[in-house]
Design an enzyme around this catalytic site. Structure first.
Site, PDB file in Angstrom:
ATOM      1  N   HIS A 191     -12.678  28.086  15.969  1.00 25.89           N
ATOM      2  CA  HIS A 191     -13.955  28.662  16.400  1.00 25.89           C
ATOM      3  C   HIS A 191     -14.722  27.814  17.423  1.00 25.89           C
ATOM      4  O   HIS A 191     -15.939  27.627  17.306  1.00 25.89           O
ATOM      5  CB  HIS A 191     -14.848  28.919  15.183  1.00 25.89           C
TER       6      HIS A 191
ATOM      7  N   HIS B  57     -19.225  36.598  13.899  1.00 26.44           N
ATOM      8  CA  HIS B  57     -18.741  36.179  12.583  1.00 26.44           C
ATOM      9  C   HIS B  57     -19.674  36.617  11.449  1.00 26.44           C
ATOM     10  O   HIS B  57     -19.972  35.843  10.534  1.00 26.44           O
ATOM     11  CB  HIS B  57     -18.550  34.672  12.574  1.00 26.44           C
TER      12      HIS B  57
ATOM     13  N   ASP C 187      -6.919  36.835   5.444  1.00 30.50           N
ATOM     14  CA  ASP C 187      -7.452  36.023   6.547  1.00 30.50           C
ATOM     15  C   ASP C 187      -6.449  36.202   7.689  1.00 30.50           C
ATOM     16  O   ASP C 187      -5.802  35.261   8.114  1.00 30.50           O
ATOM     17  CB  ASP C 187      -7.568  34.559   6.088  1.00 30.50           C
TER      18      ASP C 187
ATOM     19  N   GLU D   4     -13.674  40.503  12.551  1.00 28.56           N
ATOM     20  CA  GLU D   4     -13.914  39.801  13.805  1.00 28.56           C
ATOM     21  C   GLU D   4     -13.000  40.382  14.877  1.00 28.56           C
ATOM     22  O   GLU D   4     -11.789  40.167  14.849  1.00 28.56           O
ATOM     23  CB  GLU D   4     -13.616  38.313  13.619  1.00 28.56           C
TER      24      GLU D   4
HETATM   25  C1  BGC Z   1     -11.245  32.339   9.667  1.00 32.03           C
HETATM   26  C2  BGC Z   1     -11.165  31.644   8.342  1.00 32.03           C
HETATM   27  C3  BGC Z   1     -12.220  30.595   8.321  1.00 32.03           C
HETATM   28  C4  BGC Z   1     -13.546  31.232   8.503  1.00 32.03           C
HETATM   29  C5  BGC Z   1     -14.612  30.200   8.566  1.00 32.03           C
HETATM   30  C6  BGC Z   1     -12.590  32.965   9.775  1.00 32.03           C
HETATM   31  O1  BGC Z   1     -12.708  33.569  11.014  1.00 32.03           O
HETATM   32  O2  BGC Z   1     -10.238  33.284   9.824  1.00 32.03           O
HETATM   33  O3  BGC Z   1      -9.917  31.057   8.155  1.00 32.03           O
HETATM   34  O4  BGC Z   1     -12.187  29.846   7.155  1.00 32.03           O
HETATM   35  O5  BGC Z   1     -13.552  31.952   9.689  1.00 32.03           O
HETATM   36  O6  BGC Z   1     -15.744  30.733   8.129  1.00 32.03           O
END
Ligand code: BGC
Length: 401
Positions: A162, A235, A304, A366
């Site tokens: 991220h 997010h 995930d 997302e």
């Molecule tokens: C990811 C997860 C991560 C999370 C963090 C998601 O976009 O896919 O693996 O732990 O974001 O908040």
């Protein structure tokens, strides 16, 4: 201009009612241009004819605390005629509150978050934030562009997640533009060349619009002065029972995707595109999130994963909460959608109203390019070059049944 695919056959089934802007390329035909001009004319004149409201009662602002550098953080609230509202802060250009009616008209806040900015500095859940420059993971924090290998900070085991340690979610954005009809707000920032290891000075903005049809539209735009990579997303964690009230395991999900990208133990795609049919990842027919979640495995257990979308203005997902009647449809032009069920939430975060967020306390959808795309030539490209304009839109459309 980057080509955003205009194929409409993906924009189908029950998402048909969701209005979606269709980006055109510079070589758009005269016909398309004419249709576009008529559309622009009508969207400007009709609201005026209907008596546009002034800005103040549909976009309000209040203090939300201060950054570590003592800069004021502001919370902006957009409200529509139905009473639905979304509150966004300039720190992280993040969704903080989202009040959505249930089938009786009762409003509940259906997104996870905090009551002031301070807890956002340290949490690693990325509640509501605009994620950049690269949403999701890049293996070993490393990628190649031309002859050069770039190294990003590793903030998630061996990988970069991220946008790094101080990604877009940790930045104070500028408010560039506010509109009242429909209520809308634009955040912008210039990410300097080399920020968090990424090449090129990136000028980026994200516009949130709340329509009168209870749709939250998020549009992103960016340009660069050097070749770089980009993958922006939002997010937000949703829970249609109201944030902190129960888990989302009984929410019923449909994902309009017949394939996903399987991952290794550090959640990096193996490179395969795997059909979902006959696996616990199959949401082509609506089913409760909790139905097959144990069979998905993982540590922690849960979804995930990036699902492969058709592209175009595609109807990516539908989520329904039978108890409240809330229904959300997601329409996007992106090639993928990360379905994340809040597996890493562990009851250590206390959010709005003093409510504790348990594991599976929210889900994220997302919309994005596939994780680790720069290291997978078979995945759609995330390269952005000088002279190109990165543009993408996602609509989260709410109703009840
Ligand atoms: C990811 C997860 C991560 C999370 C963090 C998601 O976009 O896919 O693996 O732990 O974001 O908040």
């Amino acid at each position: 201009m980057i080509m955003i695919n205009n194929r409409l056959h993906g924009f189908q089934r029950s998402c048909r009612s969701v209005a979606f802007p269709r980006w055109t390329t510079v070589d758009a035909s005269a016909h398309k241009l004419l249709v576009y001009l008529v559309f622009v004319f009508l969207s400007v004149t009709l609201p005026i004819a209907a008596g546009a409201k002034d800005n103040s009662d549909v976009v309000s602002a209040k203090s939300f605390g201060k950054t570590a550098k003592d800069e004021p953080v502001t919370l902006y609230t957009l409200t529509n005629k139905d009473g639905m509202s979304v509150s966004l802060m300039d720190y992280g250009a993040a969704v903080v509150n989202l009040l959505v009616p249930d089938r009786t008209g009762k409003l509940d806040d259906v997104v996870l978050g905090f009551e002031s900015v301070a807890p956002y500095f340290t949490q690693t859940a990325y509640f509501g934030a605009t994620i950049g420059r690269y949403g999701n993971r890049i293996a070993n924090g490393s990628f190649k562009l031309g002859d050069h290998t770039y190294q990003l900070p590793k903030n998630n085991g061996p990988n970069s997640l991220h946008g790094g340690l101080n990604g877009f979610d940790k930045q104070l954005w500028k408010v560039e533009h506010k509109e009242s009809n429909p209520p809308s707000i634009r955040f912008s920032r210039v990410s300097p060349d080399g920020e968090e290891g990424y090449p090129g000075k990136l000028s980026v903005n994200v516009t949130f619009t709340l329509t009168e049809k209870n749709q939250l539209r998020i549009s992103y735009q960016a340009t660069t002065d050097k070749p770089t990579i980009i993958n922006l997303t939002n997010h937000t964690y949703f829970n249609f029972a109201g944030a902190g009230n129960r888990t989302i395991l009984d929410h019923i999900v449909t994902l309009h995707a017949n394939a996903f990208t399987p991952v290794d133990s550090t959640l990096i795609p193996t490179g395969k595109i795997q059909k979902v049919a006959g696996t616990p990842w199959d949401f082509q027919t609506a089913k409760p999130i909790g139905k097959d979640i144990k069979a998905v495995g993982g540590d922690p257990v849960g979804y995930d994963h990036n699902y492969v979308l058709e592209g175009g203005a595609s109807c990516a997902a539908e989520v329904y909460d039978p108890a409240s009647g809330r229904l959300m449809k997601v329409v996007t032009d992106q090639p993928g959608i990360q379905f994340y069920t809040g597996n890493f939430l562990d009851g250590t975060l206390t959010g709005k109203g003093g409510k504790v967020y348990p594991q599976y306390g929210g889900f994220c959808l997302e919309t994005q390019h596939y994780p680790d795309s720069p290291n997978h030539p078979n995945f759609p490209s995330t390269l952005l070059k000088p002279g190109q304009v990165y543009k993408t839109t996602t609509v989260y459309a709410f109703s009840t049944k």
